[in-house]
Design an enzyme around this catalytic site. Sequence first.
Site, PDB file in Angstrom:
ATOM      1  N   MET A   1      52.650 -57.289  41.406  1.00  0.00           N
ATOM      2  CA  MET A   1      53.234 -56.702  41.600  1.00  0.00           C
ATOM      3  C   MET A   1      54.601 -57.214  42.042  1.00  0.00           C
ATOM      4  O   MET A   1      55.767 -57.914  43.194  1.00  0.00           O
ATOM      5  CB  MET A   1      53.495 -57.018  43.980  1.00  0.00           C
ATOM      6  CG  MET A   1      51.337 -57.045  43.681  1.00  0.00           C
ATOM      7  SD  MET A   1      51.050 -57.722  45.984  1.00  0.00           S
ATOM      8  CE  MET A   1      50.494 -59.035  45.454  1.00  0.00           C
TER       9      MET A   1
ATOM     10  N   LYS B   1      46.554 -47.235  50.728  1.00  0.00           N
ATOM     11  CA  LYS B   1      48.107 -45.956  50.722  1.00  0.00           C
ATOM     12  C   LYS B   1      47.736 -44.792  51.056  1.00  0.00           C
ATOM     13  O   LYS B   1      46.716 -44.405  49.801  1.00  0.00           O
ATOM     14  CB  LYS B   1      48.829 -46.886  50.009  1.00  0.00           C
ATOM     15  CG  LYS B   1      50.073 -47.649  50.226  1.00  0.00           C
ATOM     16  CD  LYS B   1      51.086 -47.576  49.571  1.00  0.00           C
ATOM     17  CE  LYS B   1      50.407 -48.806  48.570  1.00  0.00           C
ATOM     18  NZ  LYS B   1      52.337 -48.807  47.569  1.00  0.00           N
TER      19      LYS B   1
ATOM     20  N   ASP C   1      39.983 -49.495  49.064  1.00  0.00           N
ATOM     21  CA  ASP C   1      41.440 -49.443  48.714  1.00  0.00           C
ATOM     22  C   ASP C   1      41.545 -48.437  47.416  1.00  0.00           C
ATOM     23  O   ASP C   1      41.715 -48.585  46.300  1.00  0.00           O
ATOM     24  CB  ASP C   1      42.735 -50.454  49.479  1.00  0.00           C
ATOM     25  CG  ASP C   1      41.869 -51.753  48.236  1.00  0.00           C
ATOM     26  OD1 ASP C   1      41.526 -51.293  47.252  1.00  0.00           O
ATOM     27  OD2 ASP C   1      41.876 -53.015  49.486  1.00  0.00           O
TER      28      ASP C   1
HETATM   29  N1  SAH Z   1      42.976 -58.589  43.499  1.00  0.00           N
HETATM   30  C1  SAH Z   1      43.203 -57.844  42.755  1.00  0.00           C
HETATM   31  C2  SAH Z   1      45.142 -58.115  43.019  1.00  0.00           C
HETATM   32  C3  SAH Z   1      46.091 -57.107  44.103  1.00  0.00           C
HETATM   33  S1  SAH Z   1      47.624 -57.001  43.878  1.00  0.00           S
HETATM   34  C4  SAH Z   1      43.580 -58.684  41.495  1.00  0.00           C
HETATM   35  O1  SAH Z   1      42.749 -59.483  41.384  1.00  0.00           O
HETATM   36  O2  SAH Z   1      43.631 -57.758  40.793  1.00  0.00           O
HETATM   37  C5  SAH Z   1      48.127 -55.298  43.453  1.00  0.00           C
HETATM   38  C6  SAH Z   1      48.413 -55.940  42.063  1.00  0.00           C
HETATM   39  O3  SAH Z   1      47.318 -56.012  41.459  1.00  0.00           O
HETATM   40  C7  SAH Z   1      49.134 -54.674  41.690  1.00  0.00           C
HETATM   41  O4  SAH Z   1      50.846 -54.660  42.254  1.00  0.00           O
HETATM   42  C8  SAH Z   1      49.282 -55.121  39.795  1.00  0.00           C
HETATM   43  O5  SAH Z   1      50.119 -55.969  40.167  1.00  0.00           O
HETATM   44  C9  SAH Z   1      48.232 -56.121  39.754  1.00  0.00           C
HETATM   45  N2  SAH Z   1      47.410 -54.709  39.731  1.00  0.00           N
HETATM   46  C10 SAH Z   1      45.603 -53.767  40.213  1.00  0.00           C
HETATM   47  N3  SAH Z   1      45.244 -53.361  39.147  1.00  0.00           N
HETATM   48  C11 SAH Z   1      46.013 -52.956  37.935  1.00  0.00           C
HETATM   49  C12 SAH Z   1      46.198 -52.872  36.792  1.00  0.00           C
HETATM   50  N4  SAH Z   1      45.088 -51.217  36.838  1.00  0.00           N
HETATM   51  N5  SAH Z   1      46.853 -52.730  35.985  1.00  0.00           N
HETATM   52  C13 SAH Z   1      47.815 -53.125  36.374  1.00  0.00           C
HETATM   53  N6  SAH Z   1      48.355 -53.895  36.861  1.00  0.00           N
HETATM   54  C14 SAH Z   1      47.460 -53.864  38.187  1.00  0.00           C
END
Ligand code: SAH
Length: 514
Positions: A174, A59, A37
């Site tokens: 998020m 998306k 994704d």
């Molecule tokens: N499973 C993922 C989270 C998915 S939810 C994890 O463990 O990181 C998606 C959210 O993760 C985004 O809205 C943001 O808040 C955060 N996120 C994921 N990658 C990111 C990144 N490189 N930098 C900042 N926030 C990130």
Amino acid sequence: MTKTGVVYLVGAGPGDPGLITVKGRDCLRRADVVVYDYLANPRLLAEAPPEAERIYVGKTRGLHHRPQEEINLLLAEHARQGKTVVRLKGGDPYVFGRGGEEALHLRGQGIAFEVVPGVTAAFAAAAYAGIPLTHRDYTTSLGLVTGHENPEKKMSRLDWEKLATGVGTLVFYMGMANLELLTRELVRHGRPPETPVAIVRWATTPCQRTLTGTLEDIVAKVRKQGFKPPAVIIVGEVVALRSHLAWFEERPLFGRRLLITRSAGQAGAFQQMLEGLGAEVVSVPTIATVAPLDWAAVDEGLMRLPDTDFLILTSTNAVEFFFDRLRATNRDLRALAGVRVVAVGPKTAAALAAHGIRADLVPNTYQAEGVVELLRGLGVKGKRILYPHAELARDLIPRDLRALGAEVDAPVLYRTVMPEHGGDELRRLFAERTLDAVVFTASSTVQNFVKMVGKDAPQLPRGVAVASIGPPTTKTAQKLGLDVHIQPASSTLDDLAAAVVEYFRHQPFHAGDD
Ligand code: SAH
């Protein structure tokens, strides 16, 4: 026996492709299908076998994610066909990644699965922004919270009172759309308004940006800067440590986007060097090395190895082509018994060492002239010398050694040509106007670059600096209408990288960056 299918729910990490686990990468290397994704770094997909099917379920511009139900079905369907399926998810699969739903579905269908954890965004963002999530002097607890604007499950479902005062450091995922609400609720339920907040966007990637403030003023700052997701919001006293511990965004080439033009086989180490300095590196080879049109001359040289006194190799390319041909003609290292091997410099010597051959001789100056001097000192009258070389190499070595009375075989071992593809990508990169510099490490890379780009090359967009490894390359660039801004005093890759750093020390960032 039919293969039984399995699904690996793999955490891809937060963005930096180096932050996937070894186990996760091994799963990718064995995958028949990769389902990935939006937040999983596309560079990781290169780890999967070329024939593996790659399915994007994130998306795309405006369109929404594929419904979770559809993804569940997709995973189950491929596993049932006996395939090894990797479900590659950003960060950790079980942290706000809906990995739990996917695993439950697979279990319900009786499909085998394993989970490979990943570095979750909170941990990665904190580490790369210089914020220890816990520190004995500031906090002893940590909460990961979703700030998602799910219309059915109102944010008010969060127990703000307990969150606000019960947990030391809070990290919201998020949460950007609800930033105003969540900062307000935290303050309303007892968190001091001056509590430090950091928002880290695209953490661990070359686009990482960090904005700091307090619960009271962060909303206004985000608005002013137009700070956008994906980002995590870190709330707590530990955020103050960033002023001492920031490192990622402080590296000398951070925020600079460089184009390198070396051949595919040679770009790797240089790319790593520049990335280590913080640059984002785009590699479009403008040169490729290929076999000679005819191997006869090389093969004759190999046949005469038993009577050969010296073998001279003057590039790592020459080393690789030489050993390839040795193998292709059913020979091995024993063919070099009794031959003294001359390497032009330490890089070539290291390439030889990787093949199990220790160079007998390396000149003090790493050039053709040095090789000649060295052999002159040893006396080469009547000696037989094999010097397989690049097609367009200078003829200094054979000419001078023959003049000293040696018998020199100098077959063409490889040629450099212009790659067939890449022109479109180069033009697209320039049209994007995001590059800060183009780096050339040989005259031929400049010549091909200009040909590949076509008629627009001499008008590189303003603000794109040209770096050249040394005078011959610079001369070629200038002849072709390119201004050269960066050239190191000595022509090594290390010095070139240092010169690029020095140049950008004094350059402002493009407008639009903070
Ligand atoms: N499973 C993922 C989270 C998915 S939810 C994890 O463990 O990181 C998606 C959210 O993760 C985004 O809205 C943001 O808040 C955060 N996120 C994921 N990658 C990111 C990144 N490189 N930098 C900042 N926030 C990130």
